[in-house]
Design an enzyme around this catalytic site. Structure first.
Site, mmCIF file in Angstrom:
data_model
loop_
_atom_site.group_PDB
_atom_site.id
_atom_site.type_symbol
_atom_site.label_atom_id
_atom_site.label_comp_id
_atom_site.label_asym_id
_atom_site.label_seq_id
_atom_site.Cartn_x
_atom_site.Cartn_y
_atom_site.Cartn_z
ATOM 1 N N LYS A 1 0.858 -1.189 0.000
ATOM 2 C CA LYS A 1 0.000 0.000 0.000
ATOM 3 C C LYS A 1 0.897 1.243 0.000
ATOM 4 O O LYS A 1 1.786 1.377 0.850
ATOM 5 C CB LYS A 1 -0.849 -0.032 1.268
ATOM 6 C CG LYS A 1 -2.228 0.566 1.154
ATOM 7 C CD LYS A 1 -2.992 0.241 2.441
ATOM 8 C CE LYS A 1 -4.342 0.885 2.482
ATOM 9 N NZ LYS A 1 -4.971 0.693 3.806
ATOM 10 N N VAL A 2 0.664 2.124 -0.961
ATOM 11 C CA VAL A 2 1.446 3.368 -1.031
ATOM 12 C C VAL A 2 0.480 4.543 -1.100
ATOM 13 O O VAL A 2 -0.616 4.426 -1.655
ATOM 14 C CB VAL A 2 2.397 3.397 -2.265
ATOM 15 C CG1 VAL A 2 3.334 2.191 -2.284
ATOM 16 C CG2 VAL A 2 1.629 3.487 -3.574
#
Ligand code: G3P
Length: 217
Positions: free
Chosen positions: A83-84
């Site tokens: 997740k970014v």
């Protein structure tokens, strides 16, 4: 529609996974902090309970740092989605990790333009936060409709993961719009299953059965 659980609490994950309705897990730094555990050990524990996408969020804010963390997370298990955040460095990291075959969930999306950029950068999942928009008096569900319509015109890999869900109405509205996934906290799963007429109905069935149960032998 796929339903994900938005928590890092392992007991909750075990409980709701047992219902057979949990397709994946999303976590974030706040949820990990709430549990007071190591990210790596908790994510690995989760992979033993749920066989589906498990989002683990980077905490680096620069491209190199995100890539380093993302590659490390991806080694933990085949189901890890890195997740970014939707930032310039996050987009670049999304492109790089995706091109290496590591699935990326782009988070903290609050506009259709951000969603489009994430899809173009190769995101596997894009996470618009509807509850936080509702909190500032913007209609979060309108954003979901906009993104779903927009992406349906093209063939991006990105799935729309509705996040920051506060109540069952969010889930139902997102399903009617055709969003791919909804991630929700345990309390929303509880509210989805509950209906007073179900409880009253079951009580009545059992009371009636009591009257004839001896005839069954
Ligand atoms: O995991 C991201 C998102 O679902 C967070 O929700 O309730 O902190 O706005 P919330």
């Amino acid at each position: 529609m796929q339903l994900f659980l938005d928590t890092a609490n392992i007991e909750a994950i075990k409980k709701y996974a047992a219902w057979g309705t949990v397709d994946g897990i999303t976590t974030n730094p706040s949820l990990i902090a709430k549990e007071g555990v190591s990210l790596e050990s908790r994510i690995k524990e989760i992979t033993e309970v749920v066989d589906g996408p498990i989002s683990s969020e980077v905490v680096a804010t620069d491209y190199e740092g995100m890539i380093k963390e993302g590659r490390e997370y991806a080694k933990w298990h085949k189901n890890i989605y890195v997740k970014v955040p939707l930032t310039e460095d996050g987009l670049r990291a999304c492109k790089t990790l995706s091109s290496e075959g590591i699935p990326v969930n782009v988070t903290l999306i609050f506009s259709a333009g951000q969603a489009l950029l994430a899809a173009k950068a190769g995101a596997a999942l894009i996470s618009p936060f509807i509850g936080r928009l509702d909190d500032i008096s913007q209609d979060g569900m309108e954003l979901i409709a906009e993104i779903v319509t927009m992406l349906s015109n093209y063939s991006y890999d990105a799935k729309v993961l509705v996040a920051s869900v506060r109540h069952p109405r969010h889930v139902i509205d997102a399903a009617q719009i055709g969003a791919d996934i909804c991630t929700m906290p345990p309390e929303v799963f509880d509210k989805l299953i509950k209906h007073p007429l179900t409880d009253i109905g079951l009580e009545k069935f059992l009371a009636d059965w009591e009257k004839v149960k001896d005839l069954q032998k």
